[in-house]
Design a protein around this motif. Structure first.
Motif, PDB file in Angstrom:
ATOM      1  N   SER A  10      93.019 134.689  96.771  1.00 12.53           N
ATOM      2  CA  SER A  10      94.288 134.284  96.124  1.00 12.53           C
ATOM      3  C   SER A  10      94.006 133.736  94.751  1.00 12.53           C
ATOM      4  CB  SER A  10      95.011 133.186  96.901  1.00 12.53           C
ATOM      5  OG  SER A  10      94.225 132.037  96.975  1.00 12.53           O
ATOM      6  N   LYS A  27     102.047 144.258  95.691  1.00 14.20           N
ATOM      7  CA  LYS A  27     102.238 143.827  97.062  1.00 14.20           C
ATOM      8  C   LYS A  27     100.950 144.018  97.851  1.00 14.20           C
ATOM      9  CE  LYS A  27     106.369 143.212  95.610  1.00 14.20           C
ATOM     10  NZ  LYS A  27     106.710 141.901  95.028  1.00 14.20           N
ATOM     11  N   LYS A  28     100.585 143.010  98.599  1.00 11.39           N
ATOM     12  CA  LYS A  28      99.311 143.020  99.326  1.00 11.39           C
ATOM     13  C   LYS A  28      99.514 142.782 100.808  1.00 11.39           C
ATOM     14  CE  LYS A  28      96.507 141.165  95.497  1.00 11.39           C
ATOM     15  NZ  LYS A  28      97.568 141.081  94.488  1.00 11.39           N
ATOM     16  N   LYS A  29      98.545 143.272 101.574  1.00 15.14           N
ATOM     17  CA  LYS A  29      98.439 142.905 102.976  1.00 15.14           C
ATOM     18  C   LYS A  29      97.544 141.673 103.049  1.00 15.14           C
ATOM     19  CE  LYS A  29      98.796 147.610 104.828  1.00 15.14           C
ATOM     20  NZ  LYS A  29      98.109 148.668 105.621  1.00 15.14           N
ATOM     21  N   ILE A  30      98.126 140.557 103.471  1.00 16.29           N
ATOM     22  CA  ILE A  30      97.385 139.298 103.496  1.00 16.29           C
ATOM     23  C   ILE A  30      97.166 138.861 104.932  1.00 16.29           C
ATOM     24  CG2 ILE A  30      97.344 136.896 102.755  1.00 16.29           C
ATOM     25  CD1 ILE A  30      99.277 137.663 100.502  1.00 16.29           C
ATOM     26  N   HIS A  59     104.837 140.166  99.837  1.00 20.08           N
ATOM     27  CA  HIS A  59     103.576 140.495 100.493  1.00 20.08           C
ATOM     28  C   HIS A  59     103.780 140.613 101.998  1.00 20.08           C
ATOM     29  CE1 HIS A  59     101.513 139.882  96.749  1.00 20.08           C
ATOM     30  NE2 HIS A  59     101.833 138.596  96.689  1.00 20.08           N
ATOM     31  N   ASP A 105      94.099 143.288 102.186  1.00 20.78           N
ATOM     32  CA  ASP A 105      93.723 143.205 100.769  1.00 20.78           C
ATOM     33  C   ASP A 105      93.205 141.813 100.431  1.00 20.78           C
ATOM     34  OD1 ASP A 105      94.754 145.865 100.036  1.00 20.78           O
ATOM     35  OD2 ASP A 105      96.720 144.987 100.432  1.00 20.78           O
ATOM     36  N   ALA A 106      93.681 140.828 101.193  1.00 22.06           N
ATOM     37  CA  ALA A 106      93.296 139.435 100.958  1.00 22.06           C
ATOM     38  C   ALA A 106      93.207 138.703 102.289  1.00 22.06           C
ATOM     39  CB  ALA A 106      94.301 138.742 100.040  1.00 22.06           C
ATOM     40  N   LYS A 142      87.600 142.288  98.777  1.00 17.92           N
ATOM     41  CA  LYS A 142      88.843 141.607  99.126  1.00 17.92           C
ATOM     42  C   LYS A 142      88.996 140.316  98.328  1.00 17.92           C
ATOM     43  CE  LYS A 142      88.685 143.328 103.882  1.00 17.92           C
ATOM     44  NZ  LYS A 142      89.675 144.401 103.678  1.00 17.92           N
TER      45      LYS A 142
END
Length: 207
Positions: A10, A27-30, A59, A105-106, A142
């Motif tokens: 982040s 937009k991320k997959k967290i 997100h 992604d994070a 990541k």
């Protein structure tokens, strides 16, 4: 969309500082990993603040409350991924989380300090990330972040979490984009008297 499993790593700058425009956020997959076995305590409150802002920004969040999970310790058997679709040959809750680690992604960790280190439950989870190394799975690149709090008023007490976190992500080739470290909180709600929730929200805003 928010997927939460409750039974069971982040970009952060100072509050009010953001990198880039929110309109241009990718937009991320967290994946959010919590380490507290105490429901709705101070680290949970930071987690909720982070998730609320991250979801508002579009997100996709998957949350695993590892502090309430069943994850055994790594036994160094070196048989990781030797069974199809199983990161660990011992089929505990880590295997439910492993696919989300690969897809994310994070990865953001949120935890209290227990006896100057990670709580045992989340430590078992972190140890089992070793399975991706043994199994030669590429999870490099990541983004990741850390939120942690403790009763001790000396922020250096959190070094027991910060140091292994930083060494772990260095090995994994993840980029740490923020740490929110809040000392001096123990009883539920004490986080509200600090800037912890605002900083957790800023951590999400800056992703």
């Amino acid at each position: 969309m928010k997927e939460k499993v409750s039974a069971m790593l982040s970009v952060f700058s100072a509050p009010g500082e953001y990198r880039g425009s929110r309109k241009n956020i990718m937009k991320k997959k967290i994946l959010v990993i919590t380490g507290s076995p105490r429901r709705h305590g101070n680290s949970w409150a930071m987690t909720d603040a982070f998730i609320e802002t991250a979801e508002a920004n579009g997100h996709s969040i998957t949350r695993f409350d590892v502090g309430l999970s069943k994850i055994g310790g790594c036994v160094a058997c070196e048989k990781c991924f030797s069974k199809e679709n199983q990161a660990c040959v011992y089929n505990d809750d880590f295997n439910k989380i492993a696919p989300f680690i690969q897809e994310a992604d994070a990865v953001v960790f949120s935890t209290p300090l227990y006896w100057y280190s990670f709580p045992g439950q989340i430590k078992n989870f972190i140890d089992k990330i070793y399975s991706f190394v043994v199994g030669q799975k590429d999870i490099a690149g990541k983004a990741c972040g850390l939120m942690a709090c403790c009763e001790d008023h000396d922020i250096s007490a959190l070094d027991g979490i910060r140091f292994p976190y930083e060494k772990t992500i260095g090995l994994l080739k993840w980029e740490s984009v923020g740490e929110v470290l809040i000392p001096g909180v123990f009883h539920k709600g004490e986080i509200n008297a600090t800037d912890g929730l605002q900083r957790a929200s800023a951590l999400a805003d800056a992703l």
